[in-house]
Design an enzyme around this catalytic site. Structure first.
Site, PDB file in Angstrom:
ATOM      1  N   CYS A   7     -38.435  25.157 -27.855  1.00  0.00           N
ATOM      2  CA  CYS A   7     -37.398  24.142 -28.111  1.00  0.00           C
ATOM      3  C   CYS A   7     -37.236  23.329 -26.835  1.00  0.00           C
ATOM      4  CB  CYS A   7     -36.089  24.783 -28.574  1.00  0.00           C
ATOM      5  SG  CYS A   7     -35.315  25.910 -27.399  1.00  0.00           S
ATOM      6  N   ARG A  13     -32.179  27.675 -29.482  1.00  0.00           N
ATOM      7  CA  ARG A  13     -32.976  27.918 -30.686  1.00  0.00           C
ATOM      8  C   ARG A  13     -34.170  28.841 -30.472  1.00  0.00           C
ATOM      9  NH1 ARG A  13     -33.898  21.687 -31.712  1.00  0.00           N
ATOM     10  NH2 ARG A  13     -33.746  21.817 -29.448  1.00  0.00           N
ATOM     11  N   ASP A 123     -30.496  20.965 -33.108  1.00  0.00           N
ATOM     12  CA  ASP A 123     -30.074  21.454 -31.801  1.00  0.00           C
ATOM     13  C   ASP A 123     -28.582  21.794 -31.873  1.00  0.00           C
ATOM     14  OD1 ASP A 123     -29.360  21.840 -29.217  1.00  0.00           O
ATOM     15  OD2 ASP A 123     -30.295  20.014 -28.454  1.00  0.00           O
TER      16      ASP A 123
END
Ligand code: 4NP
Length: 153
Positions: A7, A13, A123
């Site tokens: 990420c 994440r 996000d």
């Protein structure tokens, strides 16, 4: 098989994606390795965001010993599959690839749950805790499909 989750910051994440896949690997005793990295080095050396740690804990997964690191070119050699959380991560990784073999290793993780739809893992950094719960559940589905697909090969 060696899998790298990627990420932007490697604190929200991809640490969850790593923890979820590691849990499936352990439970199914697969001879696989999983790691995670971020396209930015903003949080290099830091543990995952406390909200990711807490959501993982809620589902019985421990990720607090992970440390953020930046994605680097050598990862193309060290990993068989590189799973990006969103299209920005995907293009940043693809831009660093030097040949077709390296480019072919990069995929969007949600395409395992929803083939060819190019869905994004949002996000959650500026989100409330529900954003993290949603991300956890999306990643759980994608990771299970990923295991089902690749353990047969
Ligand atoms: P991640 O979330 O890419 O899921 O780890 C983010 C964490 C930090 C930042 C952006 C996204 N940041 O800009 O610091």
């Amino acid at each position: 098989m060696k899998v790298l989750m990627v990420c932007l910051g490697n604190i929200c994440r991809s640490p969850l994606a790593e923890g979820i896949l590691q849990n499936l690997i352990d439970r199914q005793e697969l001879p696989w390795k999983v790691d995670s990295a971020g396209t930015s080095g903003y949080h290099a050396g830091s543990p995952p965001d406390i909200r990711s740690i807490e959501i993982a804990q809620k589902y019985g997964i421990s990720i607090e010993s992970q440390r953020s690191r930046k994605f680097h070119y050598a990862d193309f050699e060290q990993f068989d599959i590189i799973l990006a959380m969103d299209s920005e991560n995907y293009s940043n990784i693809i831009q660093m690839a030097e040949n077709e073999e390296e480019r072919a290793k990069v995929e969007l993780i949600m395409n395992y749950a929803y083939p060819a739809e190019n869905r994004q893992v949002p996000d959650p950094y500026y989100d409330r805790i529900d954003g993290f719960d949603k991300v956890f559940n999306m990643l759980q589905v994608a990771a299970e499909k990923f295991v089902d697909k690749h353990k047969k090969q």
